[in-house]
Design a protein around this motif. Structure first.
Motif, short mmCIF file in Angstrom:
data_model
loop_
_atom_site.label_atom_id
_atom_site.label_comp_id
_atom_site.label_asym_id
_atom_site.label_seq_id
_atom_site.Cartn_x
_atom_site.Cartn_y
_atom_site.Cartn_z
N SER A 105 0.82 -1.21 0.00
CA SER A 105 0.00 0.00 0.00
C SER A 105 0.86 1.26 0.00
CB SER A 105 -0.91 0.01 1.23
OG SER A 105 -1.63 1.22 1.32
N MET A 106 0.31 2.34 -0.54
CA MET A 106 0.97 3.63 -0.53
C MET A 106 0.69 4.39 0.76
SD MET A 106 2.66 3.65 -3.27
CE MET A 106 2.78 1.86 -3.03
N GLU A 107 -0.17 3.82 1.62
CA GLU A 107 -0.51 4.45 2.89
C GLU A 107 0.09 3.64 4.03
OE1 GLU A 107 -4.74 6.32 2.76
OE2 GLU A 107 -4.88 4.37 1.76
N VAL A 108 0.15 4.26 5.21
CA VAL A 108 0.57 3.55 6.42
C VAL A 108 -0.68 3.08 7.14
CG1 VAL A 108 1.71 3.74 8.65
CG2 VAL A 108 2.70 4.88 6.65
N HIS A 109 -0.78 1.78 7.38
CA HIS A 109 -1.98 1.20 8.00
C HIS A 109 -1.71 0.83 9.46
CE1 HIS A 109 -4.17 0.76 4.15
NE2 HIS A 109 -2.95 0.65 3.65
N ALA A 110 -2.74 0.99 10.28
CA ALA A 110 -2.66 0.66 11.70
C ALA A 110 -3.88 -0.15 12.09
CB ALA A 110 -2.59 1.94 12.54
N ASN A 111 -3.84 -0.74 13.30
CA ASN A 111 -5.00 -1.46 13.80
C ASN A 111 -5.86 -0.53 14.66
OD1 ASN A 111 -3.60 -1.25 16.19
ND2 ASN A 111 -3.16 -3.44 16.39
N GLN A 112 -6.87 -1.08 15.29
CA GLN A 112 -7.78 -0.25 16.08
C GLN A 112 -7.10 0.38 17.29
OE1 GLN A 112 -10.97 -3.15 16.75
NE2 GLN A 112 -12.29 -1.96 15.38
N ALA A 113 -6.01 -0.22 17.73
CA ALA A 113 -5.25 0.33 18.85
C ALA A 113 -4.20 1.33 18.39
CB ALA A 113 -4.59 -0.80 19.65
N ASP A 114 -4.25 1.70 17.11
CA ASP A 114 -3.30 2.63 16.49
C ASP A 114 -1.87 2.09 16.56
OD1 ASP A 114 -2.79 4.96 15.04
OD2 ASP A 114 -2.13 6.03 16.84
N GLU A 115 -1.74 0.78 16.40
CA GLU A 115 -0.42 0.15 16.32
C GLU A 115 -0.11 -0.16 14.86
OE1 GLU A 115 -0.45 -2.37 20.52
OE2 GLU A 115 -1.52 -3.14 18.77
N VAL A 116 1.13 0.08 14.47
CA VAL A 116 1.55 -0.14 13.09
C VAL A 116 2.51 -1.32 13.05
CG1 VAL A 116 2.83 0.84 11.13
CG2 VAL A 116 1.24 2.27 12.43
N PHE A 117 2.27 -2.23 12.11
CA PHE A 117 3.11 -3.41 11.96
C PHE A 117 3.68 -3.46 10.55
CE2 PHE A 117 0.09 -4.27 15.27
CZ PHE A 117 0.79 -4.98 16.22
N MET A 118 4.82 -4.12 10.44
CA MET A 118 5.47 -4.29 9.14
C MET A 118 6.05 -5.69 9.05
SD MET A 118 8.18 -1.74 7.33
CE MET A 118 8.63 -1.93 5.61
N ARG A 119 5.92 -6.32 7.89
CA ARG A 119 6.42 -7.68 7.71
C ARG A 119 7.93 -7.65 7.58
NH1 ARG A 119 3.87 -12.47 8.94
NH2 ARG A 119 4.82 -14.19 7.75
N VAL A 120 8.59 -8.40 8.45
CA VAL A 120 10.05 -8.54 8.42
C VAL A 120 10.36 -10.03 8.51
CG1 VAL A 120 12.24 -7.96 9.49
CG2 VAL A 120 10.35 -6.31 9.55
N GLY A 121 10.80 -10.63 7.41
CA GLY A 121 11.01 -12.07 7.40
C GLY A 121 9.68 -12.79 7.56
N ASP A 122 9.60 -13.69 8.53
CA ASP A 122 8.34 -14.42 8.76
C ASP A 122 7.57 -13.87 9.95
OD1 ASP A 122 10.03 -15.24 10.75
OD2 ASP A 122 9.63 -17.38 10.54
N LYS A 123 7.88 -12.66 10.39
CA LYS A 123 7.23 -12.07 11.55
C LYS A 123 6.59 -10.73 11.19
CE LYS A 123 8.77 -15.36 14.23
NZ LYS A 123 7.86 -16.43 14.72
N SER A 124 5.55 -10.37 11.92
CA SER A 124 4.93 -9.06 11.78
C SER A 124 5.44 -8.20 12.93
CB SER A 124 3.40 -9.17 11.83
OG SER A 124 2.93 -9.95 10.74
#
Length: 304
Positions: A105-124
């Motif tokens: 995505s061209m946007e930064v996405h967060a969850n309902q708790a306003d936490e942002v995750f990014m895929r690194v290897g096999d982990k979020s």
């Protein structure tokens, strides 16, 4: 994909498996992480630890709940394509595994708790505030890199150059497969091929046709300050064009010819030649200037 392929794939940067019993809030995490990184696929209905096939067909309310996750638990909404793969579940019944395909995505996405995750290897990976800020900057650059170049087509790509590149990185598929399957260099939309800005800059035959200022300019002045008009003191003015790698290679080679050398007799009785600036320093200056340049800014070139 077939169910055999889904089972065979290891969890990695672009693939994850989740049980059908996963909590919707938990499912939002890998979806967000893929959208914030390079995209990926979540296979739902397979235990991520034992790879037991559970399927998704026999609990419609649960399935509907999971299908709403990209809308209800991701901010902003994450675009997801749905695919169902036929299978026989662990109870011997005909069933389906649900695949959620997530585009970068061209946007930064967060969850309902306003936490942002990014895929690194096999982990979020949950991002810190500083990492989240940097991602916002990177997304702005990524938007330009992924943006299709109007009027560009496959003829603008230097395919032999791509072939040499993938040979160096030991990529086993063809040049066209590399361009289509990696970083979205080339995409097909509504039956039309789209060439990204990144593809033109990295692998284009003539990137300056579309980005006239995407070039390196070497200017050398007489003395220690720049003068204009009748006092202009430019003694070298050379332009380097082509794809990014060519510009770097040509600029480094030319700069090598402009460096002063000093030769003297060393303490061991042998002549020693020292350059004004070490070669690795010169290379680093040019590489950093070219790779960190914001190519979405069309009015300036890279000046050395």
């Amino acid at each position: 994909m077939t169910i055999e392929e889904v089972l065979a794939v290891e969890e990695m940067q672009v693939f994850d498996r989740k049980s059908v019993n996963i909590d919707p809030k938990a499912l939002a995490i890998p979806i967000i992480a893929f959208a914030n990184a390079d995209g990926g696929t979540v296979a739902i209905g397979i235990s991520d630890k034992t790879r037991r096939i559970e399927g998704v067909d026999y609990d419609i309310s649960k399935l509907n709940e999971l299908l709403r996750v990209p809308f209800d638990f991701c901010i902003p909404t994450v675009k997801v394509e749905i695919e169902k793969v036929q299978c026989i579940d662990f109870k011997g019944k005909e069933n389906h595994v649900l695949l959620m395909h997530i585009e970068p995505s061209m946007e930064v996405h967060a969850n309902q708790a306003d936490e942002v995750f990014m895929r690194v290897g096999d982990k979020s990976k949950k991002l810190t505030f500083e990492e989240r800020t940097q991602l916002m900057y990177d997304k702005g650059e990524r938007f330009f890199e992924d943006k299709p170049v109007p009027e560009a087509d496959i003829e603008d790509i230097d395919v032999p150059f791509v072939e040499k590149y993938i040979a160096q990185i030991d990529y086993s598929k063809t040049a066209m497969e590399y361009l289509k399957e990696n970083k979205g260099f080339i995409k097909e939309k509504n039956g039309k091929v789209q060439i990204s800005s990144a593809a033109i800059l990295l692998f284009g035959k003539n990137p300056q046709l579309y980005f006239p200022r995407a070039r390196v300019r070497f200017i050398r002045y007489e003395g220690t300050e720049e003068r204009v008009g009748a006092q202009m003191n430019v003694i070298k003015d050379v332009i380097f064009e082509g794809n990014i790698l060519k510009m770097i290679t040509d600029a480094v080679a030319y700069l090598d010819t402009q460096i002063k050398e000093k030769t003297y007799l060393g303490e061991d009785g042998l002549f020693v030649t020292e350059e004004e600036y070490p070669k690795f320093v010169r290379q680093e200056i040019i590489v950093n200037a070219v790779t960190h340049r914001d190519y979405s800014i069309r009015g300036t070139h890279i000046a050395l």
